[in-house]
Design a protein around this motif. Structure first.
Motif, short mmCIF file in Angstrom:
data_model
loop_
_atom_site.label_atom_id
_atom_site.label_comp_id
_atom_site.label_asym_id
_atom_site.label_seq_id
_atom_site.Cartn_x
_atom_site.Cartn_y
_atom_site.Cartn_z
N LEU A 1 11.60 -12.51 -60.32
CA LEU A 1 12.57 -12.68 -59.85
C LEU A 1 13.04 -13.51 -61.03
O LEU A 1 14.48 -12.85 -61.87
N ALA A 2 12.75 -13.60 -61.76
CA ALA A 2 13.55 -14.46 -63.51
C ALA A 2 13.54 -13.50 -64.64
O ALA A 2 14.33 -13.42 -64.47
N LEU A 3 12.83 -12.15 -64.36
CA LEU A 3 12.92 -11.31 -64.98
C LEU A 3 14.02 -10.62 -64.88
O LEU A 3 15.44 -9.82 -65.37
N ARG A 4 14.34 -10.36 -63.26
CA ARG A 4 14.80 -9.78 -63.01
C ARG A 4 16.17 -9.90 -63.11
O ARG A 4 17.81 -9.72 -63.41
N LEU A 5 16.32 -11.44 -62.53
CA LEU A 5 18.02 -12.28 -62.74
C LEU A 5 18.53 -11.68 -64.56
O LEU A 5 19.31 -11.56 -64.19
N LEU A 6 17.36 -11.90 -64.86
CA LEU A 6 17.86 -12.06 -66.89
C LEU A 6 17.93 -10.58 -66.90
O LEU A 6 19.29 -10.47 -67.83
N GLY A 7 17.09 -9.03 -66.34
CA GLY A 7 18.20 -7.68 -66.91
C GLY A 7 19.65 -7.59 -66.38
O GLY A 7 20.65 -7.40 -66.76
N THR A 8 19.70 -8.60 -64.60
CA THR A 8 21.06 -8.54 -63.60
C THR A 8 22.66 -9.05 -65.40
O THR A 8 24.12 -8.63 -65.32
N ARG A 9 21.57 -10.61 -65.61
CA ARG A 9 22.81 -10.94 -66.75
C ARG A 9 23.04 -10.20 -67.96
O ARG A 9 24.62 -10.69 -68.48
N GLY B 1 15.04 -16.68 -69.22
CA GLY B 1 14.23 -16.40 -69.83
C GLY B 1 13.13 -17.78 -70.12
O GLY B 1 11.91 -17.31 -70.12
N ALA B 2 13.39 -19.13 -70.03
CA ALA B 2 12.57 -20.03 -70.09
C ALA B 2 11.44 -19.74 -69.31
O ALA B 2 10.25 -20.06 -69.20
N ALA B 3 12.42 -19.84 -68.05
CA ALA B 3 11.70 -19.68 -66.74
C ALA B 3 10.04 -18.80 -66.91
O ALA B 3 9.54 -18.72 -66.44
N ALA B 4 10.71 -18.08 -67.17
CA ALA B 4 9.99 -16.36 -67.47
C ALA B 4 8.75 -16.85 -67.84
O ALA B 4 7.37 -16.54 -67.63
N GLU C 1 4.13 -18.18 -58.67
CA GLU C 1 4.42 -18.25 -59.41
C GLU C 1 4.37 -16.71 -60.27
O GLU C 1 5.85 -16.41 -61.42
N ALA C 2 4.35 -15.44 -59.62
CA ALA C 2 3.95 -14.21 -60.50
C ALA C 2 5.90 -13.68 -58.98
O ALA C 2 6.23 -12.86 -59.91
N GLY C 3 6.03 -14.19 -58.24
CA GLY C 3 7.07 -14.21 -57.20
C GLY C 3 8.22 -14.79 -58.19
O GLY C 3 9.11 -13.94 -58.78
N GLY C 4 7.86 -15.50 -58.61
CA GLY C 4 8.87 -16.24 -59.36
C GLY C 4 8.89 -15.71 -60.84
O GLY C 4 10.71 -15.75 -61.36
N LEU C 5 8.08 -15.42 -61.75
CA LEU C 5 8.53 -14.18 -63.09
C LEU C 5 9.33 -13.54 -62.65
O LEU C 5 9.92 -12.89 -63.16
N ALA D 1 4.91 -17.31 -67.24
CA ALA D 1 4.09 -15.85 -67.56
C ALA D 1 2.52 -16.87 -68.21
O ALA D 1 1.80 -16.17 -68.47
N ALA D 2 2.87 -17.92 -69.41
CA ALA D 2 1.92 -18.11 -69.85
C ALA D 2 1.43 -19.39 -68.79
O ALA D 2 -0.05 -19.28 -68.81
N LEU D 3 1.44 -19.48 -67.30
CA LEU D 3 0.67 -20.50 -66.72
C LEU D 3 -0.11 -19.42 -65.77
O LEU D 3 -0.88 -19.40 -65.73
N LEU D 4 0.13 -17.96 -65.33
CA LEU D 4 -0.80 -16.46 -64.44
C LEU D 4 -1.50 -16.70 -65.82
O LEU D 4 -2.96 -15.95 -65.78
N ALA D 5 -1.34 -16.78 -66.63
CA ALA D 5 -1.76 -15.87 -68.10
C ALA D 5 -3.19 -17.07 -68.75
O ALA D 5 -4.24 -16.25 -69.11
N ALA D 6 -3.05 -18.25 -68.17
CA ALA D 6 -3.91 -19.02 -68.80
C ALA D 6 -4.89 -19.87 -67.30
O ALA D 6 -5.56 -19.77 -67.87
N TYR D 7 -4.17 -18.75 -66.62
CA TYR D 7 -5.16 -19.21 -65.21
C TYR D 7 -6.09 -17.94 -65.45
O TYR D 7 -7.12 -18.16 -65.10
N ILE D 8 -5.75 -16.73 -65.51
CA ILE D 8 -6.44 -15.87 -65.04
C ILE D 8 -7.63 -16.29 -66.88
O ILE D 8 -9.25 -15.87 -66.79
N ALA D 9 -6.88 -16.81 -67.88
CA ALA D 9 -7.94 -16.57 -68.94
C ALA D 9 -9.26 -17.22 -68.41
O ALA D 9 -10.35 -17.27 -69.18
#
Length: 133
Positions: A110-118, A63-66, A104-108, A70-78
């Motif tokens: 993966l993190a969300l999908r791993l969270l879903g399986t957990r 969750g922390a990784a996701a 980072e988007a790929g990592g996000l 997500a925050a880094l992606l949002a900051a870059y876009i902003a």
């Protein structure tokens, strides 16, 4: 892809982003001490999450990784769309930035999908199939 493979890829995405953010600290600190500090903080958080994820991630680590990715992606876009202090103009997109954000988007994902399986969900059936092999 197995869950272990997805965890390794997530750790690699976090480490890659940490390296890029760390390398950019001096240039951004020259522009603004606050900006340099934010890049340094990002690099440190990404590095810490890399270690945490690499050593058996739980739901909190994922969750922390996701959240951070997500925050880094949002900051870059902003910063590419609107002018934020200390700049009086929006920043142009650059190859290193875009490449890092794709990682980072790929990592996000993966993190969300791993969270879903957990959580017992079927967020990534391929991970569940691979785990049974």
């Amino acid at each position: 892809m197995s869950a272990a493979g997805a965890e390794r890829l997530l750790a690699l995405a976090l480490a890659s982003s940490a390296g890029v953010h760390g390398a950019l600290v001096p240039a951004h600190a020259a522009e603004s001490p606050l900006l340099g500090a934010l890049f340094a903080l990002s690099a440190l958080l990404l590095a810490a999450l890399t270690v945490w994820v690499a050593h058996g991630p739980g739901a909190v680590a994922l969750g922390a990784a996701a959240l951070l990715l997500a925050a880094l992606l949002a900051a870059y876009i902003a910063t590419r769309v609107i002018a934020l202090p200390p700049h009086m103009h929006s920043e142009p997109a650059d190859l290193l930035g875009v490449t890092t954000k794709l990682i980072e988007a790929g990592g996000l994902v993966l993190a969300l999908r791993l969270l879903g399986t957990r959580a017992g969900g079927a967020a990534l059936p391929a991970l569940q199939e691979g785990a049974g092999r």
